[in-house]
Design a protein around this motif. Structure first.
Motif, PDB file in Angstrom:
ATOM      1  N   ARG A  54       0.808  -1.218   0.000  1.00 47.65           N
ATOM      2  CA  ARG A  54       0.000   0.000   0.000  1.00 47.65           C
ATOM      3  C   ARG A  54       0.847   1.278   0.000  1.00 47.65           C
ATOM      4  O   ARG A  54       0.550   2.235  -0.702  1.00 47.65           O
ATOM      5  CB  ARG A  54      -0.919  -0.022   1.211  1.00 47.65           C
ATOM      6  CG  ARG A  54      -1.976   1.061   1.196  1.00 47.65           C
ATOM      7  CD  ARG A  54      -3.040   0.780   2.227  1.00 47.65           C
ATOM      8  NE  ARG A  54      -4.164   1.711   2.132  1.00 47.65           N
ATOM      9  CZ  ARG A  54      -5.310   1.530   2.751  1.00 47.65           C
ATOM     10  NH1 ARG A  54      -5.483   0.453   3.491  1.00 47.65           N
ATOM     11  NH2 ARG A  54      -6.284   2.418   2.623  1.00 47.65           N
ATOM     12  N   MET A  57       2.241   2.301  -3.546  1.00 48.80           N
ATOM     13  CA  MET A  57       1.334   2.609  -4.650  1.00 48.80           C
ATOM     14  C   MET A  57       1.216   4.112  -4.831  1.00 48.80           C
ATOM     15  O   MET A  57       1.277   4.888  -3.859  1.00 48.80           O
ATOM     16  CB  MET A  57      -0.053   2.016  -4.389  1.00 48.80           C
ATOM     17  CG  MET A  57      -0.088   0.504  -4.306  1.00 48.80           C
ATOM     18  SD  MET A  57       0.007  -0.270  -5.906  1.00 48.80           S
ATOM     19  CE  MET A  57      -1.617   0.131  -6.559  1.00 48.80           C
ATOM     20  N   SER A  58       1.004   4.522  -6.082  1.00 47.28           N
ATOM     21  CA  SER A  58       0.744   5.941  -6.358  1.00 47.28           C
ATOM     22  C   SER A  58      -0.759   6.125  -6.565  1.00 47.28           C
ATOM     23  O   SER A  58      -1.402   5.287  -7.191  1.00 47.28           O
ATOM     24  CB  SER A  58       1.512   6.389  -7.605  1.00 47.28           C
ATOM     25  OG  SER A  58       1.113   5.653  -8.741  1.00 47.28           O
ATOM     26  N   GLY A  59      -1.314   7.192  -6.053  1.00 47.75           N
ATOM     27  CA  GLY A  59      -2.742   7.435  -6.181  1.00 47.75           C
ATOM     28  C   GLY A  59      -3.235   8.356  -5.081  1.00 47.75           C
ATOM     29  O   GLY A  59      -2.523   8.622  -4.091  1.00 47.75           O
ATOM     30  N   THR A  61      -5.016   9.822  -1.857  1.00 46.84           N
ATOM     31  CA  THR A  61      -5.237   9.296  -0.498  1.00 46.84           C
ATOM     32  C   THR A  61      -6.625   9.679   0.020  1.00 46.84           C
ATOM     33  O   THR A  61      -6.922   9.500   1.199  1.00 46.84           O
ATOM     34  CB  THR A  61      -4.169   9.846   0.461  1.00 46.84           C
ATOM     35  OG1 THR A  61      -4.209  11.281   0.443  1.00 46.84           O
ATOM     36  CG2 THR A  61      -2.782   9.385   0.053  1.00 46.84           C
ATOM     37  N   ASN A  79      -6.006   2.930  -3.169  1.00 46.08           N
ATOM     38  CA  ASN A  79      -4.945   1.925  -3.065  1.00 46.08           C
ATOM     39  C   ASN A  79      -5.278   0.800  -2.085  1.00 46.08           C
ATOM     40  O   ASN A  79      -4.465  -0.081  -1.838  1.00 46.08           O
ATOM     41  CB  ASN A  79      -3.632   2.580  -2.629  1.00 46.08           C
ATOM     42  CG  ASN A  79      -3.161   3.634  -3.615  1.00 46.08           C
ATOM     43  OD1 ASN A  79      -3.352   3.485  -4.819  1.00 46.08           O
ATOM     44  ND2 ASN A  79      -2.545   4.699  -3.110  1.00 46.08           N
ATOM     45  N   GLY A  86      -5.955  -2.397  -6.381  1.00 39.65           N
ATOM     46  CA  GLY A  86      -5.289  -1.870  -5.195  1.00 39.65           C
ATOM     47  C   GLY A  86      -4.009  -2.619  -4.886  1.00 39.65           C
ATOM     48  O   GLY A  86      -3.560  -3.485  -5.646  1.00 39.65           O
ATOM     49  N   ALA A  87      -3.431  -2.302  -3.751  1.00 41.11           N
ATOM     50  CA  ALA A  87      -2.173  -2.929  -3.346  1.00 41.11           C
ATOM     51  C   ALA A  87      -2.408  -4.365  -2.885  1.00 41.11           C
ATOM     52  O   ALA A  87      -3.541  -4.817  -2.744  1.00 41.11           O
ATOM     53  CB  ALA A  87      -1.540  -2.109  -2.226  1.00 41.11           C
TER      54      ALA A  87
END
Length: 212
Positions: A54, A57-59, A61, A79, A86-87
């Motif tokens: 998690r 990961m880029s994205g 929040t 994420n 997702g992660a």
């Protein structure tokens, strides 16, 4: 146990050579073989597998939905592991699969593998040989002369020989190995062991030292 000594033409030289009973005549230890082969296979693993967790990961929040009342599982940002894309939770990380094995166990495993081959009459001893230049057809001719061309071969030499190695490199069922690199997996994987006289002496010297 004695075996005949042949030349590369497949002719019996009339000489016999004794196989060391402490190496080729022991009661094989299957567990030692299992451990040695397991270590060999583990050492071949790269261990470079990796998945993102998690924090990697880029994205955004931003929390996608409210904590309660949505009728489903609570979730956080995009994420989150519970969402598609997702992660991953507790995913694989790069690691080293190798492990330690005592030298005496490894020596016992090699002796056990060699003893299996001796019991199965899958050992051929030949005079020391060399090629002036790498020629696959010469190597193939030798295997035909020894009547082992239809089997998976492991040719064991006392020391590295470039011409012999290159002559066998293109053959799918043939592998050339020096005594110093001999391992349990290679011995068991071969249908027939072809040992040169000097290689046989080298095996005696190497494995006899590890008996104590």
């Amino acid at each position: 146990m004695e075996v005949n000594v042949y030349n590369i033409k497949g002719e019996d030289t009339g000489r016999k050579i004794a196989l060391n009973e402490s190496i080729f005549g022991i009661e094989p230890n299957d567990h030692a073989i299992y451990l040695d082969v397991k270590q060999y296979m583990a050492n071949k693993r790269q261990g470079t597998h990796k998945s993102k967790e998690r924090s990697e990961m880029s994205g955004s929040t931003r929390k996608l939905g409210r904590q309660k009342g949505g009728g489903g599982a609570r979730r956080g940002d995009v994420n989150s592991p519970v969402l598609v894309g997702g992660a991953r939770v507790f995913g694989p990380k790069p690691r080293d699969y190798s492990f330690k094995l005592n030298k005496k166990v490894k020596a016992l495993a090699r002796k056990s593998a060699l003893s299996y081959k001796a019991k199965g009459n899958a050992i051929v001893v030949i005079e020391d040989f060399n090629y002036e230049a790498p020629k696959t057809k010469d190597f193939v001719a030798m295997t035909k002369n020894l009547k082992v061309n239809d089997k998976k071969l492991l040719v064991v030499l006392s020391e590295s020989n470039k011409n012999v190695y290159l002559s066998a490199r293109n053959l799918q069922k043939a592998h050339v190995q020096t005594v110093s690199g001999l391992n349990t997996y290679r011995v068991l994987d071969a249908g027939v062991l072809v040992l040169t006289e000097s290689a046989l002496s080298a095996i005696d010297n190497v494995l006899s030292k590890k008996e104590a």
